[in-house]
Write a protein that holds these residues in place. Structure first.
Motif, short mmCIF file in Angstrom:
data_model
loop_
_atom_site.label_atom_id
_atom_site.label_comp_id
_atom_site.label_asym_id
_atom_site.label_seq_id
_atom_site.Cartn_x
_atom_site.Cartn_y
_atom_site.Cartn_z
N TYR A 265 0.87 -1.24 -0.12
CA TYR A 265 -0.05 0.05 0.05
C TYR A 265 0.99 1.14 0.08
O TYR A 265 0.50 2.22 -0.78
CB TYR A 265 -0.67 -0.12 1.13
N LYS A 266 2.04 1.50 1.00
CA LYS A 266 2.58 2.47 0.75
C LYS A 266 3.36 2.74 -0.37
O LYS A 266 3.42 4.05 -0.82
CB LYS A 266 3.67 2.24 2.27
N GLU A 267 3.88 1.56 -1.05
CA GLU A 267 4.77 1.96 -2.26
C GLU A 267 3.78 2.18 -3.60
O GLU A 267 4.06 3.18 -4.27
CB GLU A 267 5.33 0.64 -2.67
N SER A 268 2.51 1.73 -3.45
CA SER A 268 1.75 1.88 -4.63
C SER A 268 0.79 3.08 -4.43
O SER A 268 0.22 3.45 -5.26
CB SER A 268 0.75 0.69 -4.86
N THR A 269 0.87 3.47 -2.95
CA THR A 269 0.08 4.91 -3.09
C THR A 269 -1.60 4.74 -3.21
O THR A 269 -2.56 5.46 -3.62
CB THR A 269 0.29 6.42 -3.38
N GLY A 270 -1.99 3.24 -3.41
CA GLY A 270 -3.27 2.56 -3.42
C GLY A 270 -3.68 2.82 -5.07
O GLY A 270 -4.95 2.71 -5.14
N ILE A 271 -2.84 2.98 -5.93
CA ILE A 271 -3.07 2.96 -7.45
C ILE A 271 -2.99 1.37 -7.77
O ILE A 271 -2.04 0.74 -7.79
CB ILE A 271 -2.01 3.80 -8.19
N PRO A 272 -4.34 1.08 -8.22
CA PRO A 272 -4.48 -0.31 -8.62
C PRO A 272 -3.14 -0.95 -9.53
O PRO A 272 -3.02 -2.24 -9.51
CB PRO A 272 -5.81 -0.40 -9.37
N ARG A 273 -2.86 -0.26 -10.70
CA ARG A 273 -1.95 -0.67 -11.60
C ARG A 273 -0.64 -1.09 -10.80
O ARG A 273 0.10 -1.97 -11.37
CB ARG A 273 -1.78 0.59 -12.58
N ARG A 274 -0.32 -0.18 -9.83
CA ARG A 274 1.03 -0.46 -9.28
C ARG A 274 0.88 -1.48 -8.26
O ARG A 274 1.93 -2.45 -8.08
CB ARG A 274 1.48 0.76 -8.48
N ILE A 275 -0.41 -1.69 -7.85
CA ILE A 275 -0.49 -2.69 -6.72
C ILE A 275 -0.40 -4.13 -7.31
O ILE A 275 0.29 -4.98 -6.89
CB ILE A 275 -2.00 -2.70 -6.12
N ASN A 276 -0.95 -3.96 -8.72
CA ASN A 276 -0.74 -5.40 -9.52
C ASN A 276 0.79 -5.64 -9.88
O ASN A 276 1.00 -7.01 -9.89
CB ASN A 276 -1.55 -5.17 -10.84
N ARG A 277 1.45 -4.62 -10.14
CA ARG A 277 2.70 -4.89 -10.41
C ARG A 277 3.58 -5.20 -9.28
O ARG A 277 4.37 -6.23 -9.55
CB ARG A 277 3.42 -3.50 -11.04
N ILE A 278 3.43 -4.93 -8.46
CA ILE A 278 3.92 -5.10 -7.17
C ILE A 278 3.71 -6.65 -6.61
O ILE A 278 4.73 -7.44 -6.52
CB ILE A 278 3.93 -4.35 -5.90
#
Length: 125
Positions: free
Chosen positions: A78-91
């Motif tokens: 959550y901290k790294e993605s700042t809640g952006i679904p695209r970034r959550i998916n990638r991580i």
């Protein structure tokens, strides 16, 4: 949009894009396009709880175990993605690959930190 617009051939155009699309549309040369936009929807970033639920939903859809990420791992995602679904998916994708390579069944915060530090592109993805 004005091409043969009658009851026999109605047409709608849906523009979907990241926030940068709006930056482009705000340029003067796209004023005519901007004036024809009837609805503008902006999806907010997910909060910590929504991030966890989002991840669980994806795992359930894939018939995966629900307990594969520790709470601390979800916190870091959550901290790294700042809640952006695209970034959550990638991580999550890279973390799952890393866990498989390491023959690990539980993804903890140290694994997430490793993936973020060594596998994620910095500056833009």
């Amino acid at each position: 949009m004005n091409y043969r617009f009658d009851s026999m051939s109605p047409m709608a155009l849906v523009l979907v894009g990241q926030n940068e699309l709006w930056d482009k549309l705000n340029l003067q040369r796209y004023a005519a396009v901007r004036q024809r936009i009837d609805i503008n929807c902006i999806l907010p970033h997910l909060d910590r709880s929504e991030t966890g639920k989002y991840m669980q939903t994806h795992l359930a859809y894939a018939n995966g175990r629900q307990d594969i990420f520790t709470d601390a791992a979800v916190d870091d995602i959550y901290k790294e993605s700042t809640g952006i679904p695209r970034r959550i998916n990638r991580i999550c994708e890279k973390s799952l690959m890393y866990a498989f390579q390491q023959n690990r069944r539980l993804i903890d915060d140290s694994m997430i930190r490793f993936v973020i530090d060594h596998e994620m592109l910095k500056g833009g993805e």
